[in-house]
Design a protein around this motif. Structure first.
Motif, PDB file in Angstrom:
ATOM      1  N   GLU A  95       9.191  -6.202   3.295  1.00 47.07           N
ATOM      2  CA  GLU A  95       8.359  -6.114   2.094  1.00 47.07           C
ATOM      3  C   GLU A  95       9.205  -5.911   0.836  1.00 47.07           C
ATOM      4  O   GLU A  95       8.833  -6.359  -0.242  1.00 47.07           O
ATOM      5  CB  GLU A  95       7.340  -4.986   2.243  1.00 47.07           C
ATOM      6  CG  GLU A  95       6.264  -5.318   3.265  1.00 47.07           C
ATOM      7  CD  GLU A  95       5.458  -4.114   3.713  1.00 47.07           C
ATOM      8  OE1 GLU A  95       5.643  -3.007   3.159  1.00 47.07           O
ATOM      9  OE2 GLU A  95       4.638  -4.283   4.640  1.00 47.07           O
TER      10      GLU A  95
ATOM     11  N   GLU B  69      13.023 -16.603   0.990  1.00 49.63           N
ATOM     12  CA  GLU B  69      11.781 -17.363   0.875  1.00 49.63           C
ATOM     13  C   GLU B  69      11.626 -18.309   2.061  1.00 49.63           C
ATOM     14  O   GLU B  69      12.568 -18.999   2.449  1.00 49.63           O
ATOM     15  CB  GLU B  69      11.765 -18.162  -0.428  1.00 49.63           C
ATOM     16  CG  GLU B  69      10.431 -18.837  -0.674  1.00 49.63           C
ATOM     17  CD  GLU B  69      10.317 -19.415  -2.069  1.00 49.63           C
ATOM     18  OE1 GLU B  69       9.190 -19.697  -2.468  1.00 49.63           O
ATOM     19  OE2 GLU B  69      11.352 -19.586  -2.749  1.00 49.63           O
TER      20      GLU B  69
ATOM     21  N   ASP C 290       6.406 -10.469  -1.520  1.00 50.60           N
ATOM     22  CA  ASP C 290       5.048 -11.009  -1.444  1.00 50.60           C
ATOM     23  C   ASP C 290       4.145 -10.411  -2.509  1.00 50.60           C
ATOM     24  O   ASP C 290       2.953 -10.670  -2.542  1.00 50.60           O
ATOM     25  CB  ASP C 290       4.463 -10.757  -0.045  1.00 50.60           C
ATOM     26  CG  ASP C 290       5.199 -11.561   1.020  1.00 50.60           C
ATOM     27  OD1 ASP C 290       5.760 -12.629   0.690  1.00 50.60           O
ATOM     28  OD2 ASP C 290       5.222 -11.110   2.183  1.00 50.60           O
TER      29      ASP C 290
END
Length: 111
Positions: A31, A36, A103
């Motif tokens: 997190e 990517e 994200d």
């Protein structure tokens, strides 16, 4: 078993479309920042979630500094996956100026 290892400067930029990047860090690390498009399966869940790992093409396995990813790469090689460990992990990746994403709206970092 010899584990194939790639230095950050040996990883093509941009990443080839067929290359799978498998991140084996824990959820909080993921997190905070990740490559990517990478696939996230924490090391402790890899055997149980092996079916999620593409078995064609090459898989670049990453963690924070390279030790958990070396364990994961060894396991994947035993399963017949063309796996390569990222030397120095995402710490080396970030230090080389390679991009990380999150994200959410927080700036990415390596935990």
């Amino acid at each position: 078993m010899e584990i194939p290892t790639a230095a950050v400067d040996g990883v093509p930029d941009p990443l080839p479309a067929q290359l799978v990047v498998l991140d084996v860090r824990e959820d909080d690390e993921w997190e905070a920042g990740h490559v990517e498009g990478s696939l996230h399966i924490p090391l402790m869940h890899l055997a149980g979630r092996f079916a999620e790992v593409p078995t064609t093409g090459q898989t670049l396995v990453v963690c924070r500094v390279g030790s958990r990813s070396a364990q994961a790469a060894a396991y994947l090689l035993q399963q017949g996956v063309d796996a390569v460990n990222l030397a120095g992990g995402l710490a080396a990746w970030a230090n080389a100026g390679r991009p990380l994403v999150t994200d959410d709206d927080r700036p990415p970092r390596v935990l």
